[in-house]
Design a protein around this motif. Structure first.
Motif: not given
Length: 134
Positions: A50-64
């Motif tokens: 699992p990849m840990c990022y600062p909140d919001g750095e990885f952009i999620t979408s309806d595909n997540d």
């Protein structure tokens, strides 16, 4: 060990937990970087990172899909960490309970724990809907 809150619509049991070692590291990373998030990589096997990022750095979408929210608070204030996975990946792992753990060694990618000389690791087991997870 802590369990994530239940957020998947229609479900009553958590899908995610974090070991005490992972919680300790997440508290340190939160202190250093602010709010955090996870996104599960597209690996196909137990042990995928699992990849840990600062909140919001990885952009999620309806595909997540949001699988759960881990609260790693030490009691002073809430420290929620969203755990995301792609819907396609979730189709493969829909029958599993995932535990975030930490192991020595550097993983690849841009996950925040890399400079610590450790990496997050997923341990999985079949979900048992007949009893709560311990």
């Amino acid at each position: 060990m802590i369990e994530a809150s239940v957020v998947v619509p229609g479900e009553t049991m958590p899908r995610i937990a974090a070991t005490d070692e992972a919680v300790g590291l997440l508290r340190k990373l939160w202190s250093d970087n602010g709010p955090l998030m996870f996104h599960q990589s597209g690996g196909c096997c137990d042990g995928s990172s699992p990849m840990c990022y600062p909140d919001g750095e990885f952009i999620t979408s309806d595909n997540d899909i949001l699988l759960g929210v881990l609260d790693v608070s030490d009691g002073s204030r809430p420290q929620p960490i969203d755990f995301w996975m792609s819907r396609e990946q979730f189709e493969y792992w829909s029958h599993t309970f995932l535990t975030v753990d930490v192991v020595k060694g550097r993983g690849s990618g841009f996950s925040l724990e890399a400079p610590e000389g450790v990496r997050f690791l997923i341990r999985s087991r079949l979900m048992d809907t007949a009893k709560p997870f311990a």
